[in-house]
Design a protein around this motif. Structure first.
Motif, PDB file in Angstrom:
ATOM      1  N   UNK A  44       0.837  -1.201   0.000  1.00 14.71           N
ATOM      2  CA  UNK A  44       0.000   0.000   0.000  1.00 14.71           C
ATOM      3  C   UNK A  44       0.875   1.255   0.000  1.00 14.71           C
ATOM      4  N   UNK A  45       1.918   1.244   0.805  1.00 16.32           N
ATOM      5  CA  UNK A  45       2.841   2.386   0.827  1.00 16.32           C
ATOM      6  C   UNK A  45       3.558   2.521  -0.514  1.00 16.32           C
ATOM      7  N   UNK A  46       3.946   1.393  -1.115  1.00 20.98           N
ATOM      8  CA  UNK A  46       4.588   1.435  -2.439  1.00 20.98           C
ATOM      9  C   UNK A  46       3.657   2.045  -3.481  1.00 20.98           C
ATOM     10  N   UNK A  47       2.379   1.642  -3.475  1.00 21.55           N
ATOM     11  CA  UNK A  47       1.401   2.214  -4.412  1.00 21.55           C
ATOM     12  C   UNK A  47       1.273   3.714  -4.179  1.00 21.55           C
ATOM     13  N   UNK A  48       1.184   4.096  -2.927  1.00 23.22           N
ATOM     14  CA  UNK A  48       1.048   5.511  -2.594  1.00 23.22           C
ATOM     15  C   UNK A  48       2.234   6.309  -3.140  1.00 23.22           C
ATOM     16  N   UNK A  55      -2.194  11.840  -8.335  1.00 23.53           N
ATOM     17  CA  UNK A  55      -3.454  12.105  -7.650  1.00 23.53           C
ATOM     18  C   UNK A  55      -4.055  10.905  -6.951  1.00 23.53           C
ATOM     19  N   UNK A  56      -3.212  10.019  -6.421  1.00 24.50           N
ATOM     20  CA  UNK A  56      -3.672   8.824  -5.722  1.00 24.50           C
ATOM     21  C   UNK A  56      -3.357   8.933  -4.232  1.00 24.50           C
ATOM     22  N   UNK A  57      -4.304   8.522  -3.385  1.00 22.64           N
ATOM     23  CA  UNK A  57      -4.070   8.480  -1.941  1.00 22.64           C
ATOM     24  C   UNK A  57      -4.572   7.161  -1.361  1.00 22.64           C
ATOM     25  N   UNK A  58      -3.936   6.741  -0.283  1.00 20.95           N
ATOM     26  CA  UNK A  58      -4.378   5.597   0.512  1.00 20.95           C
ATOM     27  C   UNK A  58      -4.811   6.162   1.854  1.00 20.95           C
ATOM     28  N   UNK A  89       1.291   7.286   4.172  1.00 22.38           N
ATOM     29  CA  UNK A  89      -0.060   7.646   3.768  1.00 22.38           C
ATOM     30  C   UNK A  89      -0.905   7.931   5.013  1.00 22.38           C
ATOM     31  N   UNK A  90      -2.039   8.594   4.813  1.00 23.12           N
ATOM     32  CA  UNK A  90      -2.879   9.044   5.930  1.00 23.12           C
ATOM     33  C   UNK A  90      -3.507   7.873   6.679  1.00 23.12           C
ATOM     34  N   UNK A  91      -3.220   7.811   7.966  1.00 23.13           N
ATOM     35  CA  UNK A  91      -3.852   6.840   8.847  1.00 23.13           C
ATOM     36  C   UNK A  91      -4.837   7.597   9.742  1.00 23.13           C
ATOM     37  N   UNK A  92      -5.908   6.917  10.104  1.00 25.81           N
ATOM     38  CA  UNK A  92      -6.946   7.495  10.925  1.00 25.81           C
ATOM     39  C   UNK A  92      -7.015   6.785  12.277  1.00 25.81           C
TER      40      UNK A  92
END
Length: 158
Positions: A44-48, A55-58, A89-92
């Motif tokens: 997921x981090x690699x994709x981000x 313009x992609x976000x995880x 990437x943004x974690x909640x």
């Protein structure tokens, strides 16, 4: 109501409106630190990193509803993700993704993209929802879906 009307608390404690991601391709994932699928954090981090300039976000949402595989508090989760997988990437903040106390974001996602045989429940950690640039839920991926298939779908929307 649409996805951009919703908000959630970041893992560091501030409210984030999903309208901040308007115009982006979004992959929303419920995560856990002690799951067999936890190594997906790396992909997921690699994709981000690979697609964020396009313009992609995880968006990661920790959840402890599946065999208590996310027992830590937000600070522990954040440290685990950064230390072990370099997550940027943004974690909640930790949430429920199913049942009566499911977070409104997950109620929305599961309504728009039911699972197998129309099931609305999230069945396990690392279920993924792909959102297009207009905020439409395009696809739901099971945790076991090959990450190459997830990437292919991301590239189609970019």
């Amino acid at each position: 109501m649409n996805l951009y009307d919703l908000q959630a608390k970041s893992i560091s404690g501030h409210d984030i409106s999903l309208s901040e991601y308007r115009g982006k391709v979004i992959l929303i994932v419920n995560t856990a630190s002690k799951c067999g699928f936890t190594p997906q954090y790396r992909e997921l981090e690699d994709f981000y990193q690979k697609y964020r300039e396009q313009g992609f976000v995880v968006l990661g949402f920790p959840c402890n509803q599946f065999m208590a595989q996310e027992p830590g508090d937000d600070m522990e989760i954040q440290a685990f993700c950064k230390t072990n997988y370099g997550v940027t990437f943004q974690m909640f903040s930790k949430i429920d993704v199913r049942g009566e106390r499911a977070h409104p974001i997950y109620k929305y996602l599961t309504e728009k993209a039911p699972g197998v045989m129309g099931s609305k429940a999230v069945k396990w950690n690392f279920t993924k929802f792909l959102i297009d640039r207009n905020g439409d839920v395009i696809k739901r991926f099971a945790p076991s879906t090959k990450m190459s298939e997830v990437e292919h779908s991301i590239k189609e929307l970019l």
